[in-house]
Write a protein that holds these residues in place. Structure first.
Motif, PDB file in Angstrom:
ATOM      1  N   UNK A   1     -14.824   3.113 -28.786  1.00  0.00           N
ATOM      2  CA  UNK A   1     -14.903   4.305 -29.618  1.00  0.00           C
ATOM      3  C   UNK A   1     -15.972   4.084 -30.687  1.00  0.00           C
ATOM      4  N   UNK A   2     -17.182   4.604 -30.452  1.00  0.00           N
ATOM      5  CA  UNK A   2     -18.285   4.392 -31.388  1.00  0.00           C
ATOM      6  C   UNK A   2     -18.039   5.071 -32.729  1.00  0.00           C
ATOM      7  N   UNK A   3     -17.347   6.201 -32.710  1.00  0.00           N
ATOM      8  CA  UNK A   3     -17.072   6.916 -33.955  1.00  0.00           C
ATOM      9  C   UNK A   3     -16.119   6.107 -34.833  1.00  0.00           C
ATOM     10  N   UNK A   4     -15.116   5.496 -34.204  1.00  0.00           N
ATOM     11  CA  UNK A   4     -14.156   4.690 -34.961  1.00  0.00           C
ATOM     12  C   UNK A   4     -14.842   3.483 -35.596  1.00  0.00           C
ATOM     13  N   UNK A   5     -15.852   2.933 -34.903  1.00  0.00           N
ATOM     14  CA  UNK A   5     -16.533   1.724 -35.382  1.00  0.00           C
ATOM     15  C   UNK A   5     -17.838   2.048 -36.098  1.00  0.00           C
ATOM     16  N   UNK A   6     -17.959   3.260 -36.642  1.00  0.00           N
ATOM     17  CA  UNK A   6     -19.232   3.688 -37.230  1.00  0.00           C
ATOM     18  C   UNK A   6     -19.609   2.873 -38.466  1.00  0.00           C
ATOM     19  N   UNK A   7     -18.614   2.258 -39.141  1.00  0.00           N
ATOM     20  CA  UNK A   7     -18.922   1.479 -40.333  1.00  0.00           C
ATOM     21  C   UNK A   7     -19.266   0.030 -40.013  1.00  0.00           C
ATOM     22  N   UNK A   8     -19.314  -0.312 -38.734  1.00  0.00           N
ATOM     23  CA  UNK A   8     -19.625  -1.687 -38.334  1.00  0.00           C
ATOM     24  C   UNK A   8     -21.085  -1.845 -37.924  1.00  0.00           C
ATOM     25  N   UNK A   9     -21.902  -0.880 -38.285  1.00  0.00           N
ATOM     26  CA  UNK A   9     -23.316  -0.983 -37.998  1.00  0.00           C
ATOM     27  C   UNK A   9     -23.604  -0.938 -36.512  1.00  0.00           C
ATOM     28  N   UNK A  10     -24.438  -1.866 -36.046  1.00  0.00           N
ATOM     29  CA  UNK A  10     -24.892  -1.866 -34.659  1.00  0.00           C
ATOM     30  C   UNK A  10     -23.956  -2.670 -33.748  1.00  0.00           C
ATOM     31  N   UNK A  11     -22.842  -3.141 -34.286  1.00  0.00           N
ATOM     32  CA  UNK A  11     -21.961  -4.006 -33.498  1.00  0.00           C
ATOM     33  C   UNK A  11     -21.406  -3.288 -32.268  1.00  0.00           C
ATOM     34  N   UNK A  12     -20.819  -2.112 -32.455  1.00  0.00           N
ATOM     35  CA  UNK A  12     -20.221  -1.392 -31.326  1.00  0.00           C
ATOM     36  C   UNK A  12     -21.254  -0.997 -30.275  1.00  0.00           C
ATOM     37  N   UNK A  13     -22.405  -0.409 -30.660  1.00  0.00           N
ATOM     38  CA  UNK A  13     -23.413  -0.109 -29.639  1.00  0.00           C
ATOM     39  C   UNK A  13     -23.902  -1.347 -28.899  1.00  0.00           C
ATOM     40  N   UNK A  14     -24.033  -2.473 -29.631  1.00  0.00           N
ATOM     41  CA  UNK A  14     -24.471  -3.710 -28.974  1.00  0.00           C
ATOM     42  C   UNK A  14     -23.442  -4.171 -27.953  1.00  0.00           C
ATOM     43  N   UNK A  15     -22.166  -4.104 -28.318  1.00  0.00           N
ATOM     44  CA  UNK A  15     -21.110  -4.487 -27.386  1.00  0.00           C
ATOM     45  C   UNK A  15     -21.067  -3.543 -26.193  1.00  0.00           C
ATOM     46  N   UNK A  16     -21.310  -2.259 -26.451  1.00  0.00           N
ATOM     47  CA  UNK A  16     -21.328  -1.302 -25.351  1.00  0.00           C
ATOM     48  C   UNK A  16     -22.470  -1.610 -24.381  1.00  0.00           C
ATOM     49  N   UNK A  17     -23.605  -2.020 -24.918  1.00  0.00           N
ATOM     50  CA  UNK A  17     -24.729  -2.381 -24.057  1.00  0.00           C
ATOM     51  C   UNK A  17     -24.401  -3.608 -23.219  1.00  0.00           C
ATOM     52  N   UNK A  18     -23.740  -4.584 -23.848  1.00  0.00           N
ATOM     53  CA  UNK A  18     -23.359  -5.808 -23.117  1.00  0.00           C
ATOM     54  C   UNK A  18     -22.369  -5.487 -22.007  1.00  0.00           C
ATOM     55  N   UNK A  19     -21.338  -4.708 -22.325  1.00  0.00           N
ATOM     56  CA  UNK A  19     -20.340  -4.379 -21.306  1.00  0.00           C
ATOM     57  C   UNK A  19     -20.942  -3.539 -20.185  1.00  0.00           C
ATOM     58  N   UNK A  20     -21.890  -2.661 -20.547  1.00  0.00           N
ATOM     59  CA  UNK A  20     -22.543  -1.873 -19.515  1.00  0.00           C
ATOM     60  C   UNK A  20     -23.305  -2.755 -18.542  1.00  0.00           C
ATOM     61  N   UNK A  21     -24.030  -3.746 -19.093  1.00  0.00           N
ATOM     62  CA  UNK A  21     -24.766  -4.665 -18.229  1.00  0.00           C
ATOM     63  C   UNK A  21     -23.815  -5.505 -17.386  1.00  0.00           C
ATOM     64  N   UNK A  22     -22.721  -5.944 -17.984  1.00  0.00           N
ATOM     65  CA  UNK A  22     -21.720  -6.715 -17.230  1.00  0.00           C
ATOM     66  C   UNK A  22     -21.152  -5.881 -16.089  1.00  0.00           C
ATOM     67  N   UNK A  23     -20.923  -4.596 -16.360  1.00  0.00           N
ATOM     68  CA  UNK A  23     -20.381  -3.718 -15.323  1.00  0.00           C
ATOM     69  C   UNK A  23     -21.365  -3.576 -14.166  1.00  0.00           C
ATOM     70  N   UNK A  24     -22.664  -3.444 -14.493  1.00  0.00           N
ATOM     71  CA  UNK A  24     -23.673  -3.346 -13.438  1.00  0.00           C
ATOM     72  C   UNK A  24     -23.694  -4.612 -12.588  1.00  0.00           C
ATOM     73  N   UNK A  25     -23.639  -5.768 -13.248  1.00  0.00           N
ATOM     74  CA  UNK A  25     -23.645  -7.035 -12.513  1.00  0.00           C
ATOM     75  C   UNK A  25     -22.382  -7.186 -11.674  1.00  0.00           C
ATOM     76  N   UNK A  26     -21.255  -6.741 -12.259  1.00  0.00           N
ATOM     77  CA  UNK A  26     -19.985  -6.829 -11.540  1.00  0.00           C
ATOM     78  C   UNK A  26     -19.998  -5.941 -10.307  1.00  0.00           C
TER      79      UNK A  26
END
Length: 470
Positions: free
Chosen positions: A96-121
């Motif tokens: 939930x990027x909206x919930x984590x909006x005060x954490x800066x770029x952390x949530x989008x970075x994690x989303x990018x990592x999980x997206x790449x992991x999903x592609x590899x998986x």
């Protein structure tokens, strides 16, 4: 989207705001104290200002803590749980990027990592899926071939535990007790008789024919014990003609060769989670009061080495000996006519007792379901002394107490799909709970809770959840 610099600026501004608010509170308190005092009693004014400042600063502290908990601590915990779920349960988390909006770029970075992991998986799953399909076809073909052989086959580990049995052996073992992968072979055959025969294999002989009593002294079996030349353990061949075999009964080939590596028995508290055997169950009942209501269905599956054992399931309707209330039927869909010829609760509970022998019992909100089992245990002398795990508490350990811990919510977080036609059936919910358990186990290990004792120690911290549910 916030950058790292903007995040640092926001944190600086937050602390600056806290400092400014604290100064204003102190100045306001001093002014109020000054107005309250007079020339002859200045001390009382300063005392009033001090008390007012303390309460003001405490209010600021509580407000900052609540804001920090809601906008920083909780989102970080959810992101951490989501990443563990992705890494160890192979479930793509919904961040939930909206919930984590005060954490800066952390949530989008994690989303990018999980997206790449999903592609590899997905790429890996494509290749693995073809291999799995081929292996499943070969396994099914092997099971069909074995059913044509008029001898039942059981492979036993050096620790005398069952690591393979075929469909014919399942029918024979079932004449003594519920067939179970990882069960002690002595649950089915006389320990003294079998050990005497096994001792002969320890010498130069590679095979021995022997007559062995059943574990409950009701049957006698003609067995051939055969030493395995290329693997540890031994094979038991059973002549189906002498054991009232039902050749028309089609049962899958059940095996797990990892069991051959099991060492000596250890206290349950020190056993690794991956080495435990679980009996995961659920009940459907006439109502929600164990002291007054009764069981109408028991469903259960077994989990060995972190996997559901296909072919080892219990799906038993139960005659409660009373009419099933319409309100309960609306939930589980079981009518009086469906249970008219079903066994009574004591018989069904005893059957599950055999099914769960030497296993850790698992249920979602276990105190409710166990209350029905224990009621019949007291009446019929069954000892329900099994270790117990509750997936409500495991969910709290992994995801935190602030989350919802219903079976539906847990399955949604772990990517477990409950077919609509199986929801609110005992076997359907047991399968869903077992699937959730299999995905929770590696996450728990990743948190450092490697043994059963470690997990129990953590679940005890959340016992209040079960009191609230019940």
């Amino acid at each position: 989207m916030l950058t790292g610099v903007n995040l640092r600026l926001r944190i600086f501004l937050m602390f600056a705001g806290v400092a400014a608010a604290s100064c204003l509170v102190v100045l306001a308190a001093l002014y109020a104290g000054y107005r309250r005092s007079d020339e002859t009693d200045i001390g009382s004014g300063f005392l009033f200002a001090g008390i007012l400042s303390a309460f003001g600063l405490l209010a600021i502290l509580v407000g900052v803590w609540l804001l920090f908990d809601e906008n920083v601590a909780k989102p970080i915990n959810r992101l951490a749980a989501a990443m563990r779920t992705r890494a160890h349960a192979d479930v793509a988390p919904g961040l939930d990027l909206e919930e984590a909006r005060y954490l800066g770029d952390l949530a989008p970075a994690l989303q990018a990592v999980t997206g790449r992991l999903s592609e590899m998986s997905d790429e890996t799953d494509g290749t693995a899926g073809e291999d799995t399909t081929r292996l499943m076809a070969e396994r099914a073909h092997l099971a069909l071939l074995l059913t044509e052989i008029p001898v039942a086959i059981v492979l036993v580990s050096p620790a005398h535990r069952i690591m393979l049995y075929d469909g014919q052996a399942a029918d024979i073992l079932g004449q003594v007790q519920v067939p179970r992968l990882s069960a002690s072979i002595f649950d089915y055959f006389s320990k003294n008789d079998l050990l005497d025969a096994f001792a002969q294999l320890e010498g130069s002989r590679k095979e021995v024919d022997v007559s062995v009593r059943g574990a409950r002294d009701r049957l006698t079996f003609q067995l051939r014990l055969k030493k395995l030349s290329e693997a540890s353990g031994y094979m038991i061949l059973i002549d189906g003609a002498d054991a009232r075999l039902a050749p028309e009964a089609a049962r899958p080939l059940i095996f797990d060769f990892d069991l051959s590596e099991r060492g000596s028995e250890r206290a349950i508290e020190n056993m690794p989670l991956k080495d435990l055997t679980f009996a995961v169950f659920d009940t459907e009942t006439t109502g929600l009061m164990p002291n007054k209501d009764e069981i109408v269905q028991i469903g259960a599956v077994r989990v060995v080495n972190g996997r559901i054992v296909e072919g080892e399931a219990l799906d038993q309707l139960v005659n409660p000996g009373r009419p099933i209330p319409p309100a309960s039927t609306k939930v589980h869909g079981i009518f009086d006519e469906m249970v008219a010829d079903a066994p009574e609760p004591a018989v069904a509970v005893a059957h599950f007792h055999d099914f769960a022998r030497e296993a850790v019992i698992v249920a979602h909100n276990a105190p409710f379901d166990m209350a029905f089992l224990q009621k019949h245990g007291r009446r019929s002398g069954l000892a329900w002394d099994h270790p117990i795990l509750d997936t409500v508490l495991l969910s709290a350990v992994v995801f935190g107490t602030n989350e919802e811990h219903t079976l539906d919510a847990l399955c949604a977080r772990l990517g477990v799909t409950i077919p609509e036609q199986l929801r609110h059936t005992a076997l359907g919910d047991a399968y869903a709970t077992a699937e959730a358990l299999c995905r929770l186990l590696p996450i728990l290990s990743s948190q450092g809770y490697d043994t059963f004792g470690d997990v129990i120690q953590q679940t005890r911290k959340h016992g209040r959840l079960l009191k609230d549910l019940n």
